[in-house]
Write an enzyme that holds these catalytic residues in place. Structure first.
Site, PDB file in Angstrom:
ATOM      1  N   SER A 127     -27.234  87.667  34.061  1.00 44.80           N
ATOM      2  CA  SER A 127     -28.661  87.847  34.341  1.00 44.80           C
ATOM      3  C   SER A 127     -29.276  86.540  34.812  1.00 44.80           C
ATOM      4  CB  SER A 127     -29.343  88.293  33.041  1.00 44.80           C
ATOM      5  OG  SER A 127     -30.742  88.194  33.155  1.00 44.80           O
ATOM      6  N   THR A 129     -31.743  85.501  33.744  1.00 47.69           N
ATOM      7  CA  THR A 129     -32.349  84.912  32.543  1.00 47.69           C
ATOM      8  C   THR A 129     -31.677  83.583  32.176  1.00 47.69           C
ATOM      9  OG1 THR A 129     -33.174  85.462  30.346  1.00 47.69           O
ATOM     10  CG2 THR A 129     -30.937  86.105  30.799  1.00 47.69           C
ATOM     11  N   TYR A 152     -30.925  87.797  23.227  1.00 45.93           N
ATOM     12  CA  TYR A 152     -30.324  88.510  24.359  1.00 45.93           C
ATOM     13  C   TYR A 152     -29.928  87.531  25.462  1.00 45.93           C
ATOM     14  CZ  TYR A 152     -30.318  90.640  28.941  1.00 45.93           C
ATOM     15  OH  TYR A 152     -29.987  90.949  30.230  1.00 45.93           O
ATOM     16  N   LYS A 156     -26.035  86.192  27.108  1.00 48.29           N
ATOM     17  CA  LYS A 156     -25.568  86.144  28.503  1.00 48.29           C
ATOM     18  C   LYS A 156     -24.997  84.758  28.811  1.00 48.29           C
ATOM     19  CE  LYS A 156     -26.296  90.360  29.534  1.00 48.29           C
ATOM     20  NZ  LYS A 156     -25.175  91.276  29.710  1.00 48.29           N
ATOM     21  N   ARG A 299     -47.055  88.027  27.782  1.00 51.08           N
ATOM     22  CA  ARG A 299     -46.078  88.502  26.803  1.00 51.08           C
ATOM     23  C   ARG A 299     -45.231  87.300  26.361  1.00 51.08           C
ATOM     24  NH1 ARG A 299     -41.950  93.202  28.756  1.00 51.08           N
ATOM     25  NH2 ARG A 299     -41.071  91.496  29.980  1.00 51.08           N
TER      26      ARG A 299
HETATM   27  C1  UD1 Z   1     -36.186  91.049  31.189  1.00 52.78           C
HETATM   28  C2  UD1 Z   1     -35.234  89.912  30.916  1.00 52.78           C
HETATM   29  C3  UD1 Z   1     -33.996  90.076  31.757  1.00 52.78           C
HETATM   30  C4  UD1 Z   1     -33.370  91.409  31.464  1.00 52.78           C
HETATM   31  C5  UD1 Z   1     -34.382  92.500  31.776  1.00 52.78           C
HETATM   32  C6  UD1 Z   1     -33.808  93.869  31.476  1.00 52.78           C
HETATM   33  C7  UD1 Z   1     -35.963  87.636  30.385  1.00 52.78           C
HETATM   34  C8  UD1 Z   1     -36.720  86.441  30.867  1.00 52.78           C
HETATM   35  N1  UD1 Z   1     -35.898  88.657  31.230  1.00 52.78           N
HETATM   36  O1  UD1 Z   1     -36.635  90.858  32.523  1.00 52.78           O
HETATM   37  O2  UD1 Z   1     -33.076  89.067  31.468  1.00 52.78           O
HETATM   38  O3  UD1 Z   1     -32.218  91.555  32.220  1.00 52.78           O
HETATM   39  O4  UD1 Z   1     -35.566  92.282  31.001  1.00 52.78           O
HETATM   40  O5  UD1 Z   1     -33.952  94.248  30.175  1.00 52.78           O
HETATM   41  O6  UD1 Z   1     -35.463  87.659  29.304  1.00 52.78           O
HETATM   42  N2  UD1 Z   1     -44.588  93.624  32.599  1.00 52.78           N
HETATM   43  C9  UD1 Z   1     -45.896  94.040  32.457  1.00 52.78           C
HETATM   44  N3  UD1 Z   1     -46.148  95.175  31.751  1.00 52.78           N
HETATM   45  C10 UD1 Z   1     -45.154  95.918  31.160  1.00 52.78           C
HETATM   46  C11 UD1 Z   1     -43.804  95.486  31.322  1.00 52.78           C
HETATM   47  C12 UD1 Z   1     -43.565  94.328  32.029  1.00 52.78           C
HETATM   48  O7  UD1 Z   1     -46.823  93.399  32.964  1.00 52.78           O
HETATM   49  O8  UD1 Z   1     -45.460  96.930  30.519  1.00 52.78           O
HETATM   50  C13 UD1 Z   1     -44.316  92.406  33.379  1.00 52.78           C
HETATM   51  C14 UD1 Z   1     -43.581  91.349  32.595  1.00 52.78           C
HETATM   52  O9  UD1 Z   1     -44.469  90.561  31.870  1.00 52.78           O
HETATM   53  C15 UD1 Z   1     -42.854  90.611  33.724  1.00 52.78           C
HETATM   54  C16 UD1 Z   1     -42.564  91.702  34.759  1.00 52.78           C
HETATM   55  O10 UD1 Z   1     -43.480  92.757  34.447  1.00 52.78           O
HETATM   56  O11 UD1 Z   1     -43.697  89.664  34.286  1.00 52.78           O
HETATM   57  C17 UD1 Z   1     -41.149  92.247  34.667  1.00 52.78           C
HETATM   58  O12 UD1 Z   1     -40.890  92.586  33.315  1.00 52.78           O
HETATM   59  P1  UD1 Z   1     -39.558  93.386  32.880  1.00 52.78           P
HETATM   60  O13 UD1 Z   1     -39.386  94.603  33.705  1.00 52.78           O
HETATM   61  O14 UD1 Z   1     -39.649  93.584  31.391  1.00 52.78           O
HETATM   62  O15 UD1 Z   1     -38.378  92.394  33.249  1.00 52.78           O
HETATM   63  P2  UD1 Z   1     -38.168  90.848  32.893  1.00 52.78           P
HETATM   64  O16 UD1 Z   1     -38.970  90.435  31.709  1.00 52.78           O
HETATM   65  O17 UD1 Z   1     -38.330  90.082  34.157  1.00 52.78           O
END
Ligand code: UD1
Length: 343
Positions: A127, A129, A152, A156, A299
């Site tokens: 990832s 990440t 998590y 990785k 978050r």
């Molecule tokens: C996270 C993990 C990544 C993992 C992936 C899949 C980290 C930094 N990232 O990615 O390694 O492979 O999950 O599980 O650990 N968001 C909102 N509202 C929501 C959900 C998300 O605003 O309800 C925003 C988040 O704050 C972020 C973006 O959308 O800025 C993407 O979020 P998300 O889909 O959860 O993925 P990551 O956090 O990038």
């Protein structure tokens, strides 16, 4: 004879899309999945799309004896794609041991069996990440791995180290590729398979599609004060089918000995960063749905911005993400509507 590939976690989201692509390229696929976060019906869906039913066994790859028995029985396997892992960042903070056990022990059992039963190739799901918040964007594979912000993420990083050390010790008899995924979204064009999160989605796109479908009241956008175009966080969203195809390319590179190092790392993204708001607007535009959302606090654990420099993957693998974000979001919406019976 068809080349035999073991796909662990092949019933899951990325795994199932990869199985379809492998089968369409003529590989014979063997799935091991404990179904802890997936549904057995996906096997029927894969068969419906590709006309071929993959071989399947249900067990937990943490069971070392079971893993060895499996490889003893399946002596034609030539490669492994290892997806089976736990992947929810929040859950990993609450239950770190579950994550360390599932993600590390499964990989160790597989690597051990590869040596014992002469399976020379492995593709590993890593990832972006591992980069944390990169200093330079877009991020290349040469960027330093930074301290993980969750158990998590740490799994990785440790898995990449386990792979590196084991492959070095195998001294040529085992080779591997770690694909560092950016944010996979979307669903197969047939809408037979897609992302099916259990409970309240933690990731952005399933939350968007479930809100649009009326299952969730409102999307919360986490953080509007980041140093980005509109204050919301930036990610690189890649179509899951493009990601699946990268695995097929990686497997064939290893099987044909085209790899340049025993263990290689590739960024698998589109090369384009989008803010959360840009993604929401693109979703509204392609679907015609008005999304109910609000801007809330950041978050915990989120980084501000990351997107991939894909030059190395494009040039070395001869692979490039093809789908536009509009097509990708449309596929996610078609899938959500289908599983919720919305016309
Ligand atoms: C996270 C993990 C990544 C993992 C992936 C899949 C980290 C930094 N990232 O990615 O390694 O492979 O999950 O599980 O650990 N968001 C909102 N509202 C929501 C959900 C998300 O605003 O309800 C925003 C988040 O704050 C972020 C973006 O959308 O800025 C993407 O979020 P998300 O889909 O959860 O993925 P990551 O956090 O990038």
């Amino acid at each position: 004879m068809k080349k035999q590939v073991l796909v662990t976690g092949g019933v899951g989201y990325i795994g199932s899309h990869t199985v379809v692509e492998l089968q369409s390229e003529g590989y014979e696929v063997f799935i091991v999945d404990d179904l802890s976060n997936s549904n057995i019906e996906v096997l029927d869906r894969i068969e419906k799309i590709s006309g071929v039913r993959p071989h399947f066994e249900q067990f937990d790859l943490c069971d070392r004896v079971r893993v060895q028995e499996y490889f003893q029985k399946h002596d034609g396997l030539e490669a492994i794609i290892h997806f089976a892992a736990s992947k929810a960042v929040g859950e990993s903070v609450e239950n770190p041991l579950l994550y360390y056990r599932n993600n590390l022990v499964t990989l160790m059992n597989l690597l051990e069996a590869m040596g014992q039963y002469n399976v020379p190739s492995i593709v590993f799901s890593s990832s972006c990440t591992v980069y944390g918040q990169p200093e330079v964007l877009p991020v290349t594979e040469k960027a330093p791995v930074q301290e993980a912000t969750s158990p998590y993420g740490n799994t990785k990083q440790i898995c990449e180290e386990i792979l590196f050390d084991s492959i070095s010790a195998y001294a040529g008899s085992v080779r591997g590729i770690a694909l560092r995924y950016f944010n996979p979204i979307g669903a197969h064009a047939s809408a037979e398979i897609g992302e099916l999160p259990v409970g309240v989605p933690q990731n952005l796109v399933p939350y968007i599609t479930q809100t649009a479908a009326g299952l969730r009241e409102q999307l919360s956008i986490f953080g509007d004060d980041y140093d980005t175009a509109d204050g919301t966080a930036v990610r690189d969203y890649i179509h899951v089918v493009d990601l699946a195809k990268a695995h097929v390319v990686a497997i064939s590179r290893l099987m044909e000995h085209n790899n340049k190092k025993p263990l290689e790392f590739f960024n698998i993204g589109t090369g384009t960063g989008l803010t959360v708001l840009q993604l929401v607007k693109a979703f509204e535009k392609v679907t015609g749905v008005d999304l109910n959302y609000k801007l809330v606090d950041r978050r915990t654990g989120d980084i501000e911005k990351v997107w991939a420099d894909t030059t190395f993957a494009n040039e070395e693998l001869g692979w490039k993400a093809q789908s536009s974000v509009e097509e990708t979001l449309a596929s996610a919406w078609v899938w959500e509507k289908k599983i919720r019976n919305i016309n």
